[in-house]
Design an enzyme around this catalytic site. Structure first.
Site, PDB file in Angstrom:
ATOM      1  N   GLY A  50       6.240 -26.655  -8.046  1.00  0.00           N
ATOM      2  CA  GLY A  50       4.796 -26.858  -7.909  1.00  0.00           C
ATOM      3  C   GLY A  50       4.077 -25.885  -6.994  1.00  0.00           C
ATOM      4  O   GLY A  50       3.047 -26.224  -6.415  1.00  0.00           O
ATOM      5  N   ASN A  91       2.448 -23.282  -8.001  1.00  0.00           N
ATOM      6  CA  ASN A  91       1.145 -23.023  -8.644  1.00  0.00           C
ATOM      7  C   ASN A  91       0.192 -24.193  -8.416  1.00  0.00           C
ATOM      8  O   ASN A  91      -1.002 -23.978  -8.167  1.00  0.00           O
ATOM      9  CB  ASN A  91       1.327 -22.749 -10.135  1.00  0.00           C
ATOM     10  N   ARG A 111       9.134 -37.007 -29.212  1.00  0.00           N
ATOM     11  CA  ARG A 111       8.202 -36.091 -28.567  1.00  0.00           C
ATOM     12  C   ARG A 111       6.763 -36.601 -28.716  1.00  0.00           C
ATOM     13  O   ARG A 111       5.945 -36.522 -27.803  1.00  0.00           O
ATOM     14  CB  ARG A 111       8.354 -34.728 -29.242  1.00  0.00           C
ATOM     15  N   MET A 169       7.952 -27.761 -18.165  1.00  0.00           N
ATOM     16  CA  MET A 169       8.960 -27.190 -19.057  1.00  0.00           C
ATOM     17  C   MET A 169       9.155 -28.020 -20.330  1.00  0.00           C
ATOM     18  O   MET A 169      10.288 -28.324 -20.718  1.00  0.00           O
ATOM     19  CB  MET A 169      10.284 -27.025 -18.295  1.00  0.00           C
ATOM     20  N   ILE A 225       7.386 -28.384 -24.450  1.00  0.00           N
ATOM     21  CA  ILE A 225       6.409 -27.873 -25.427  1.00  0.00           C
ATOM     22  C   ILE A 225       5.583 -29.049 -25.910  1.00  0.00           C
ATOM     23  O   ILE A 225       6.136 -30.088 -26.287  1.00  0.00           O
ATOM     24  CB  ILE A 225       7.131 -27.162 -26.591  1.00  0.00           C
ATOM     25  N   SER A 270       0.595 -14.184 -17.000  1.00  0.00           N
ATOM     26  CA  SER A 270      -0.501 -14.417 -17.945  1.00  0.00           C
ATOM     27  C   SER A 270      -0.966 -15.858 -17.813  1.00  0.00           C
ATOM     28  O   SER A 270      -0.141 -16.770 -17.737  1.00  0.00           O
ATOM     29  CB  SER A 270      -0.020 -14.222 -19.392  1.00  0.00           C
ATOM     30  N   GLU A 287      -0.068 -23.927 -30.781  1.00  0.00           N
ATOM     31  CA  GLU A 287       1.118 -24.642 -31.273  1.00  0.00           C
ATOM     32  C   GLU A 287       2.404 -23.840 -31.144  1.00  0.00           C
ATOM     33  O   GLU A 287       3.497 -24.376 -31.327  1.00  0.00           O
ATOM     34  CB  GLU A 287       0.863 -25.111 -32.710  1.00  0.00           C
ATOM     35  N   GLY A 288       2.306 -22.559 -30.824  1.00  0.00           N
ATOM     36  CA  GLY A 288       3.501 -21.744 -30.646  1.00  0.00           C
ATOM     37  C   GLY A 288       4.009 -21.824 -29.210  1.00  0.00           C
ATOM     38  O   GLY A 288       3.493 -22.570 -28.378  1.00  0.00           O
ATOM     39  N   ASP A 329       4.058 -19.973 -25.960  1.00  0.00           N
ATOM     40  CA  ASP A 329       3.428 -18.894 -25.181  1.00  0.00           C
ATOM     41  C   ASP A 329       2.677 -17.900 -26.062  1.00  0.00           C
ATOM     42  O   ASP A 329       2.649 -16.694 -25.770  1.00  0.00           O
ATOM     43  CB  ASP A 329       4.477 -18.170 -24.317  1.00  0.00           C
ATOM     44  N   GLU A 376       0.569 -15.052  -9.759  1.00  0.00           N
ATOM     45  CA  GLU A 376       0.257 -16.328 -10.437  1.00  0.00           C
ATOM     46  C   GLU A 376      -0.670 -17.173  -9.572  1.00  0.00           C
ATOM     47  O   GLU A 376      -1.633 -17.770 -10.055  1.00  0.00           O
ATOM     48  CB  GLU A 376       1.540 -17.115 -10.724  1.00  0.00           C
TER      49      GLU A 376
HETATM   50  C1  GAR Z   1       6.108 -20.316 -12.672  1.00  0.00           C
HETATM   51  O1  GAR Z   1       6.648 -19.037 -12.460  1.00  0.00           O
HETATM   52  C2  GAR Z   1       5.544 -20.414 -14.073  1.00  0.00           C
HETATM   53  O2  GAR Z   1       4.928 -19.236 -14.493  1.00  0.00           O
HETATM   54  C3  GAR Z   1       6.786 -20.695 -14.868  1.00  0.00           C
HETATM   55  O3  GAR Z   1       7.491 -21.621 -14.095  1.00  0.00           O
HETATM   56  C4  GAR Z   1       7.231 -21.370 -12.713  1.00  0.00           C
HETATM   57  C5  GAR Z   1       6.803 -22.663 -12.074  1.00  0.00           C
HETATM   58  O4  GAR Z   1       6.725 -22.501 -10.690  1.00  0.00           O
HETATM   59  N1  GAR Z   1       6.486 -21.196 -16.161  1.00  0.00           N
HETATM   60  C6  GAR Z   1       7.207 -20.898 -17.252  1.00  0.00           C
HETATM   61  O5  GAR Z   1       8.189 -20.187 -17.228  1.00  0.00           O
HETATM   62  C7  GAR Z   1       6.700 -21.526 -18.521  1.00  0.00           C
HETATM   63  N2  GAR Z   1       7.358 -20.922 -19.655  1.00  0.00           N
HETATM   64  P1  GAR Z   1       5.968 -23.574  -9.794  1.00  0.00           P
HETATM   65  O6  GAR Z   1       6.507 -24.950 -10.202  1.00  0.00           O
HETATM   66  O7  GAR Z   1       6.380 -23.227  -8.401  1.00  0.00           O
HETATM   67  O8  GAR Z   1       4.494 -23.453 -10.039  1.00  0.00           O
END
Ligand code: GAR
Length: 201
Positions: A11, A13, A65, A90, A92, A136, A142-143, A145, A174
């Protein structure tokens, strides 16, 4: 604009978004709920420390799901969420989830999409031998990323980098980019025309 943040892990971000909000740098956006599919993760502690409501929906406890995503939508709707930010989430999401929040689900990914989608993006960049990678913020479609890109930042790959070093360098960007993208959306400065996104200053 009420923001719901979906998490699965550390967490950082989420923390950057909460910190930006506390500094008054999120415009009209505010985080109203943090939902995790994993119990006991650091992201939930961060939300609690900031006084934000939390919910845990362990995905394995749902028969499908679809059922998991229906519970997710109900949890977010109950808090009046208008924008959903995936932050290290994590899973989809299903088309039904996206239809519940049209053009209002965003994600941060640790690569310059369309390069290195999916998991272990930093490892993919190292193994490929890329000299520049980054992060990014994009709309979720729906895909995996593949949705329209809102903002990107480039990060160099340095000689001798390992996955941890590169991950840390990308995370710095980020943490800058994601709050800026949320603010732009909350300000109504983001328009989408097909795949092309315009962010007005
Ligand atoms: C981040 O680097 C984010 O971009 C990545 O997981 C990390 C989460 O870190 N996301 C992916 O790879 C999604 N495909 P955080 O929990 O410390 O924010």
């Amino acid at each position: 604009m009420n923001v719901g943040v979906l998490v699965s892990g550390s967490g950082t971000n989420l923390q950057a978004i909460l910190d930006a909000g506390a500094r008054g740098q999120l415009g009209q956006a505010r985080v109203v709920v943090v939902v995790s599919n994993v119990a006991g993760v650091r992201a939930l502690e961060r939300a609690e420390a900031a006084g934000v409501a939390t919910a845990v929906l362990p995905h394995r406890q749902f028969p499908s799901r679809q059922a998991f995503d229906e519970a997710l939508v109900a949890t977010l709707r109950a808090q009046g969420v208008e924008l959903v930010a995936l932050a290290g989430f994590m899973r989809i999401v299903t088309p039904a989830f996206l239809q519940a929040f049209p053009q209002r689900v965003i994600n941060v990914h640790p690569a310059l999409l369309p390069a290195f989608p999916g998991i272990h993006a930093q490892k993919q960049a190292l193994e490929y031998g890329a000299r520049i990678t980054g992060c990014s913020v994009h709309f979720v479609d729906e895909g995996c990323d593949t949705g329209p890109i809102i903002m990107q930042a480039a990060v160099p790959v340095l000689d001798g980098d390992d996955e941890a070093a590169l991950t840390a360098r990308i995370l710095v960007e980020e943490h800058r980019l994601y709050p800026a993208a949320i603010r732009a959306l909350a300000d109504g400065r983001v328009t989408v025309d097909g795949r092309r996104v315009t962010v007005r200053p």
